[in-house]
Every structure is written in structure tokens, then in C-alpha cells.
Design a protein around this motif. Structure first.
Motif, PDB file in Angstrom:
ATOM      1  N   CYS A  22       0.815  -1.217   0.000  1.00 21.05           N
ATOM      2  CA  CYS A  22       0.000   0.000   0.000  1.00 21.05           C
ATOM      3  C   CYS A  22       0.843   1.260   0.000  1.00 21.05           C
ATOM      4  CB  CYS A  22      -0.898   0.020   1.240  1.00 21.05           C
ATOM      5  SG  CYS A  22      -2.065  -1.331   1.279  1.00 21.05           S
ATOM      6  N   SER A  23       2.111   1.176   0.363  1.00 20.06           N
ATOM      7  CA  SER A  23       2.887   2.379   0.597  1.00 20.06           C
ATOM      8  C   SER A  23       3.679   2.835  -0.614  1.00 20.06           C
ATOM      9  CB  SER A  23       3.844   2.149   1.777  1.00 20.06           C
ATOM     10  OG  SER A  23       4.728   1.084   1.481  1.00 20.06           O
ATOM     11  N   LYS A  54     -14.821  -9.977  -7.325  1.00 26.53           N
ATOM     12  CA  LYS A  54     -15.005  -8.574  -7.687  1.00 26.53           C
ATOM     13  C   LYS A  54     -13.710  -7.785  -7.483  1.00 26.53           C
ATOM     14  CE  LYS A  54     -19.426  -9.303  -8.333  1.00 26.53           C
ATOM     15  NZ  LYS A  54     -20.029  -9.280  -9.688  1.00 26.53           N
ATOM     16  N   THR A  55     -13.606  -6.668  -8.186  1.00 24.15           N
ATOM     17  CA  THR A  55     -12.413  -5.819  -8.089  1.00 24.15           C
ATOM     18  C   THR A  55     -12.788  -4.452  -7.527  1.00 24.15           C
ATOM     19  OG1 THR A  55     -11.420  -6.931  -9.991  1.00 24.15           O
ATOM     20  CG2 THR A  55     -10.497  -4.803  -9.368  1.00 24.15           C
ATOM     21  N   PHE A  56     -12.070  -4.044  -6.500  1.00 21.20           N
ATOM     22  CA  PHE A  56     -12.359  -2.805  -5.784  1.00 21.20           C
ATOM     23  C   PHE A  56     -11.129  -1.898  -5.808  1.00 21.20           C
ATOM     24  CE2 PHE A  56     -14.999  -6.159  -4.244  1.00 21.20           C
ATOM     25  CZ  PHE A  56     -16.239  -5.580  -3.983  1.00 21.20           C
ATOM     26  N   ALA A  57     -11.328  -0.646  -6.180  1.00 21.17           N
ATOM     27  CA  ALA A  57     -10.217   0.304  -6.261  1.00 21.17           C
ATOM     28  C   ALA A  57     -10.381   1.417  -5.235  1.00 21.17           C
ATOM     29  CB  ALA A  57     -10.134   0.906  -7.656  1.00 21.17           C
ATOM     30  N   ILE A  58      -9.266   1.843  -4.680  1.00 17.86           N
ATOM     31  CA  ILE A  58      -9.236   3.028  -3.833  1.00 17.86           C
ATOM     32  C   ILE A  58      -8.269   4.021  -4.456  1.00 17.86           C
ATOM     33  CG2 ILE A  58      -7.514   1.960  -2.293  1.00 17.86           C
ATOM     34  CD1 ILE A  58      -8.605   3.778  -0.056  1.00 17.86           C
ATOM     35  N   PRO A  66       1.599   9.779   4.435  1.00 16.67           N
ATOM     36  CA  PRO A  66       1.412   8.637   5.338  1.00 16.67           C
ATOM     37  C   PRO A  66      -0.056   8.376   5.690  1.00 16.67           C
ATOM     38  CG  PRO A  66       3.252   9.983   6.068  1.00 16.67           C
ATOM     39  CD  PRO A  66       2.563  10.752   4.977  1.00 16.67           C
ATOM     40  N   TYR A  67      -0.834   9.426   5.827  1.00 18.65           N
ATOM     41  CA  TYR A  67      -2.262   9.257   6.134  1.00 18.65           C
ATOM     42  C   TYR A  67      -2.946   8.488   5.007  1.00 18.65           C
ATOM     43  CZ  TYR A  67      -7.124  10.544   7.147  1.00 18.65           C
ATOM     44  OH  TYR A  67      -8.474  10.507   7.419  1.00 18.65           O
ATOM     45  N   ASN A  68      -2.666   8.877   3.761  1.00 16.81           N
ATOM     46  CA  ASN A  68      -3.244   8.188   2.609  1.00 16.81           C
ATOM     47  C   ASN A  68      -2.845   6.714   2.585  1.00 16.81           C
ATOM     48  OD1 ASN A  68      -4.465  10.507   1.592  1.00 16.81           O
ATOM     49  ND2 ASN A  68      -2.729  11.021   0.286  1.00 16.81           N
ATOM     50  N   GLU A  69      -1.599   6.449   2.913  1.00 15.54           N
ATOM     51  CA  GLU A  69      -1.104   5.083   2.870  1.00 15.54           C
ATOM     52  C   GLU A  69      -1.778   4.209   3.932  1.00 15.54           C
ATOM     53  OE1 GLU A  69       3.069   5.682   3.169  1.00 15.54           O
ATOM     54  OE2 GLU A  69       3.255   6.499   1.135  1.00 15.54           O
ATOM     55  N   LYS A  70      -1.978   4.781   5.123  1.00 16.40           N
ATOM     56  CA  LYS A  70      -2.673   4.041   6.174  1.00 16.40           C
ATOM     57  C   LYS A  70      -4.121   3.771   5.768  1.00 16.40           C
ATOM     58  CE  LYS A  70       0.600   3.879   9.323  1.00 16.40           C
ATOM     59  NZ  LYS A  70       1.193   2.587   9.743  1.00 16.40           N
ATOM     60  N   MET A  71      -4.752   4.748   5.160  1.00 18.72           N
ATOM     61  CA  MET A  71      -6.139   4.590   4.718  1.00 18.72           C
ATOM     62  C   MET A  71      -6.239   3.479   3.675  1.00 18.72           C
ATOM     63  SD  MET A  71      -8.667   7.718   3.626  1.00 18.72           S
ATOM     64  CE  MET A  71      -7.717   8.148   2.153  1.00 18.72           C
ATOM     65  N   ALA A  72      -5.293   3.463   2.752  1.00 19.47           N
ATOM     66  CA  ALA A  72      -5.277   2.419   1.724  1.00 19.47           C
ATOM     67  C   ALA A  72      -5.033   1.049   2.328  1.00 19.47           C
ATOM     68  CB  ALA A  72      -4.207   2.739   0.677  1.00 19.47           C
ATOM     69  N   GLN A  73      -4.221   0.986   3.360  1.00 20.95           N
ATOM     70  CA  GLN A  73      -3.956  -0.277   4.033  1.00 20.95           C
ATOM     71  C   GLN A  73      -5.243  -0.860   4.616  1.00 20.95           C
ATOM     72  OE1 GLN A  73      -0.948   0.524   6.946  1.00 20.95           O
ATOM     73  NE2 GLN A  73       0.681   0.743   5.430  1.00 20.95           N
ATOM     74  N   GLY A  74      -6.021  -0.003   5.277  1.00 22.42           N
ATOM     75  CA  GLY A  74      -7.276  -0.459   5.853  1.00 22.42           C
ATOM     76  C   GLY A  74      -8.237  -0.960   4.795  1.00 22.42           C
ATOM     77  N   PHE A  75      -8.290  -0.266   3.670  1.00 20.93           N
ATOM     78  CA  PHE A  75      -9.153  -0.652   2.561  1.00 20.93           C
ATOM     79  C   PHE A  75      -8.730  -2.015   2.010  1.00 20.93           C
ATOM     80  CE2 PHE A  75     -10.589  -0.710  -1.840  1.00 20.93           C
ATOM     81  CZ  PHE A  75     -11.839  -0.099  -1.796  1.00 20.93           C
ATOM     82  N   GLN A  76      -7.457  -2.153   1.747  1.00 19.14           N
ATOM     83  CA  GLN A  76      -6.938  -3.386   1.160  1.00 19.14           C
ATOM     84  C   GLN A  76      -7.158  -4.593   2.067  1.00 19.14           C
ATOM     85  OE1 GLN A  76      -2.669  -3.585   0.662  1.00 19.14           O
ATOM     86  NE2 GLN A  76      -2.846  -5.033  -1.009  1.00 19.14           N
ATOM     87  N   PRO A 296      -7.024   6.507  10.434  1.00 19.73           N
ATOM     88  CA  PRO A 296      -7.168   6.456   8.975  1.00 19.73           C
ATOM     89  C   PRO A 296      -7.334   5.037   8.452  1.00 19.73           C
ATOM     90  CG  PRO A 296      -4.899   6.978   9.581  1.00 19.73           C
ATOM     91  CD  PRO A 296      -5.716   7.081  10.834  1.00 19.73           C
ATOM     92  N   ILE A 297      -6.812   4.061   9.199  1.00 18.88           N
ATOM     93  CA  ILE A 297      -7.012   2.667   8.814  1.00 18.88           C
ATOM     94  C   ILE A 297      -8.499   2.331   8.896  1.00 18.88           C
ATOM     95  CG2 ILE A 297      -6.489   0.266   9.415  1.00 18.88           C
ATOM     96  CD1 ILE A 297      -3.785   1.296  10.489  1.00 18.88           C
ATOM     97  N   ASP A 298      -9.171   2.842   9.938  1.00 24.34           N
ATOM     98  CA  ASP A 298     -10.611   2.637  10.078  1.00 24.34           C
ATOM     99  C   ASP A 298     -11.386   3.301   8.946  1.00 24.34           C
ATOM    100  OD1 ASP A 298     -10.000   1.339  12.402  1.00 24.34           O
ATOM    101  OD2 ASP A 298     -10.952   2.779  13.750  1.00 24.34           O
ATOM    102  N   VAL A 299     -10.934   4.490   8.537  1.00 25.47           N
ATOM    103  CA  VAL A 299     -11.598   5.189   7.427  1.00 25.47           C
ATOM    104  C   VAL A 299     -11.545   4.320   6.176  1.00 25.47           C
ATOM    105  CG1 VAL A 299     -11.614   7.247   5.969  1.00 25.47           C
ATOM    106  CG2 VAL A 299     -11.033   7.462   8.376  1.00 25.47           C
ATOM    107  N   GLY A 300     -10.351   3.792   5.889  1.00 25.23           N
ATOM    108  CA  GLY A 300     -10.198   2.923   4.723  1.00 25.23           C
ATOM    109  C   GLY A 300     -11.008   1.645   4.839  1.00 25.23           C
ATOM    110  N   SER A 301     -11.028   1.078   6.045  1.00 26.70           N
ATOM    111  CA  SER A 301     -11.797  -0.150   6.261  1.00 26.70           C
ATOM    112  C   SER A 301     -13.285   0.075   6.024  1.00 26.70           C
ATOM    113  CB  SER A 301     -11.570  -0.659   7.695  1.00 26.70           C
ATOM    114  OG  SER A 301     -10.225  -1.014   7.906  1.00 26.70           O
ATOM    115  N   LEU A 302     -13.815   1.166   6.565  1.00 25.52           N
ATOM    116  CA  LEU A 302     -15.233   1.456   6.372  1.00 25.52           C
ATOM    117  C   LEU A 302     -15.524   1.763   4.903  1.00 25.52           C
ATOM    118  CD1 LEU A 302     -17.995   1.711   7.632  1.00 25.52           C
ATOM    119  CD2 LEU A 302     -17.469   4.094   8.226  1.00 25.52           C
ATOM    120  N   GLY A 303     -14.566   2.398   4.221  1.00 28.84           N
ATOM    121  CA  GLY A 303     -14.716   2.633   2.786  1.00 28.84           C
ATOM    122  C   GLY A 303     -14.823   1.329   2.020  1.00 28.84           C
TER     123      GLY A 303
END
Length: 363
Positions: A22-23, A54-58, A66-76, A296-303
């Protein structure tokens, strides 16, 4: 807040093992789930496999944040645990143009869902409407896009609640009077602008009448520009008491400037505990008495859970829709101030000297 904190604590043990893919800092970064799941990954599943096949993109705001990277980690993590393929895109710059190019690429790839942190509320509308016409479920997280170009918006916290928390921090740290300034991200960032407007609304109350907002400056979420803007504020306003930076890049840059220069000016805003720990303290040796954020990991996870629910038909994005988000609990889609809808993660959480050490290793 209780639900958010419980989930963050549950995530603590898992965060150190989140995939490093993710980073990456390339605009063409693409991290996909392995087609062959390991036994460990299978045991880690928290859902029902609603993302299978299915394929999901963020799409984040920009690379190198770093905030973006943490968010993407949660999503992935959620997408892969639910059996889907995850694509992560970090645009080269925090601009609408950079995101439009990414969106068009994802349309060509035929992804099932696209979740984006918008760099501009309206400039992305045409590209996102094209994605929706192509059958892609579109949502946004962290920073919203136009209501007509999304199914719903994953909001990290209520705008009014953030504005109130930040304004009360400025009031407290300044002693209730004097000059203060705001160091924001980009001038087009919808989340930043909404929080700033909420702060200005709070300021209209009589309690805050002795506070003087001297200027709002923009560091464009670039460390060097944020540093330069902080130094310019110190030079331009000798009586400045507080800087509020509602951006993780900006607050980190400002904290270093103030602490290195042993400035009497204090800082608050929204920051990552891991980056801000050395600056947090209620004494002359530290530049930031306290700050706020969410995970931010939670934000990505909920996304991710939102994207899955849109794809499998559990929700359509209309107010009143409800869905389960794994260990995070149940969420409801509600009306947003812009006429669209949103899903609120929870209220902002305060980080100070009493808890920063336990959180700095979390995110």
C-alpha cells in the motif's frame, strides 16, 4: 467514539502485519490480492466473502502521504479478507487532473467499485459520472466529491463536531483571546474547507469574540511548503498565539518548525500519533499541547465495507440504508449537508501527553 476506539484497539495487533504494497508512491501503483489465498489469510476473514470475484479500487489524494497510505492499508485488508481483488492508486500530485487520469484508467480496467478521496469537489464530476454510467459503484471517503457523482460518502467524523473540537482547542490553548491562524492543505480540499467553515461558524458565538483569525494559509499537503508557510506566519504575525493545522502533513511540518525555533506559538489540529508523539506535551519544550484525529485505517476499512455493500446490493447509498461492517459494527447511511448522503465513522479523538505513547505505535 466508543465503537471507533474499540475497533481501533482490536486492530492494533494486526496493523504491524498490514501489507507493504500500500505504501508505494507511484501514480501507477497497483496492489492486487493474490489469487491463491494462504491458510492464514483465510482464517483472518471477518466477513462472508461478499467481495468474491469482484475488483475494488481506492484512489487516494496523492503519493507520499502517510495518512493516505494508512487509509489504503485499511481498505486493502478488508477487501482481501472478503475475497476480492484490491487496486490501490496513489496519484502523483494532489490535484484533480491527476485523479481524473487515474479514474479513466480504472474505467478502462472495468473495476466493480471505486472509492476516492477527492482533491476537488466538482472537478472530478464528469469522470466519476462516466464511471457510474459504466456500471461502477462510486463512493468517496475522507474528502467528498459532488453529490451527483457518488453513491455515498464515508465521512471520518461529523463536520460540525470537528469544527467544534478544533475551535475549542484554539480557545483553550490561547487562553480565549489573541491572534491565531490556520495552516490548511490545498485551497480546493473539500474536507479542509468544510472544517474551516465549521470553525468560522463556531467563532460567531460570543465565547470566541476575543479570538482573532489573522489568516488561512495553504501548504498543499507538501512538507516543505507547509514549513515555509509556518515560518511566514511567525514572521508576519509577531503576536500570534496558536496555529491550527487540520491536515496531518501540515501539523507535522508546523510542529517541527515551532519546536526547533523554541517558539512560544502553540499548535493544534489533526495529526498522526506516530508522527506527532515527540511534539505532544503541555510544557514549553513541546509545540503541541494536544491534537485530534481518527484512525485512517478505520476510514479505509469502512470505505471498503461500503464499496462491498454497494456492489452486492446491500445498500444503494440512499438515506436509511443499513449494513454490517465486520468487527466495526453496523452503520447507517444518512443525509449529508450537500444534499447527498454520508456514513459517519465517529467523532474525533483527542491525543495528549496522557495517551500519545500508547497510540504512537498504532498509527
Amino acid at each position: 467514539m466508543r465503537k471507533q476506539l474499540v475497533y481501533a484497539i482490536l486492530c492494533t495487533a494486526a496493523i504491524s502485519g498490514i501489507l507493504a504494497g500500500c505504501s508505494s508512491k507511484s501514480s501507477t501503483t497497483e496492489s492486487t490480492a493474490s489469487p491463491q489465498k494462504t491458510e492464514a489469510a483465510s482464517k483472518d476473514r471477518t466477513g462472508t466473502g461478499g467481495a468474491d470475484g469482484k475488483t475494488f479500487a481506492i484512489v487516494t489524494k496523492a503519493a507520499g502521504n502517510p495518512y493516505n497510505e494508512k487509509m489504503a492499508q485499511g481498505f486493502q485488508k478488508v477487501i482481501e479478507a472478503e475475497g476480492g481483488t484490491c487496486i490501490i492508486k496513489h496519484p502523483e500530485s494532489a490535484t484533480a487532473d491527476a485523479q481524473v487520469s487515474v479514474i479513466q484508467s480504472l474505467i478502462s480496467q472495468g473495476v466493480d467499485a471505486l472509492c476516492i478521496a477527492g482533491n476537488d469537489e466538482n472537478a472530478l464530476q464528469a469522470a466519476l459520472e462516466e464511471a457510474m454510467t459504466a456500471g461502477i459503484k462510486v463512493s468517496c471517503l475522507d474528502s467528498k466529491v459532488n453529490k451527483d457523482s457518488r453513491q455515498t460518502f464515508v465521512n471520518q467524523a461529523g463536520t460540525t463536531e470537528i469544527g467544534q473540537a478544533l475551535m475549542d482547542a484554539v480557545y483553550d490553548i490561547s487562553g480565549g483571546e489573541g491572534d491565531w491562524a490556520i495552516l490548511s492543505a490545498t485551497s480546493q480540499a473539500t474536507n479542509q474547507n468544510a472544517w474551516i467553515e465549521a470553525m468560522k461558524e463556531v467563532m460567531k458565538e460570543g465565547k470566541y469574540s476575543k479570538l482573532n483569525l489573522v489568516e488561512v494559509v495553504y501548504g498543499d499537503d507538501e512538507p516543505q511548503k507547509s514549513t515555509d508557510q509556518t515560518q511566514a506566519l511567525l514572521s508576519k504575525y509577531p503576536d500570534l498565539k496558536v496555529i491550527c493545522a487540520p491536515t496531518t502533513v501540515g501539523i507535522n511540518a508546523a510542529a517541527k518548525v515551532l519546536q526547533d525555533e523554541k517558539s512560544k506559538v502553540k499548535l493544534t489540529g489533526l495529526g498522526l500519533p506516530s508522527e506527532m508523539a515527540e511534539y505532544i506535551g503541555n510544557d514549553d519544550a513541546h509545540s503541541c499541547p494536544y491534537m485530534y484525529l481518527w484512525n485512517p485505517i478505520d476510514v479505509g476499512s469502512l470505505g471498503a465495507y461500503t464499496s462491498i455493500a454497494l456492489v452486492d446490493g446491500s445498500i444503494t447509498g440512499k438515506a436509511g440504508d443499513k449494513f454490517a461492517a465486520g468487527e466495526m459494527g453496523d452503520y447507517e447511511v444518512i443525509g449529508a449537508s450537500d444534499g447527498g448522503t454520508e456514513i459517519i465513522l465517529g467523532p474525533p479523538f483527542k491525543f495528549d501527553s496522557s495517551n500519545i505513547d500508547e497510540w504512537k505505535s498504532v498509527y
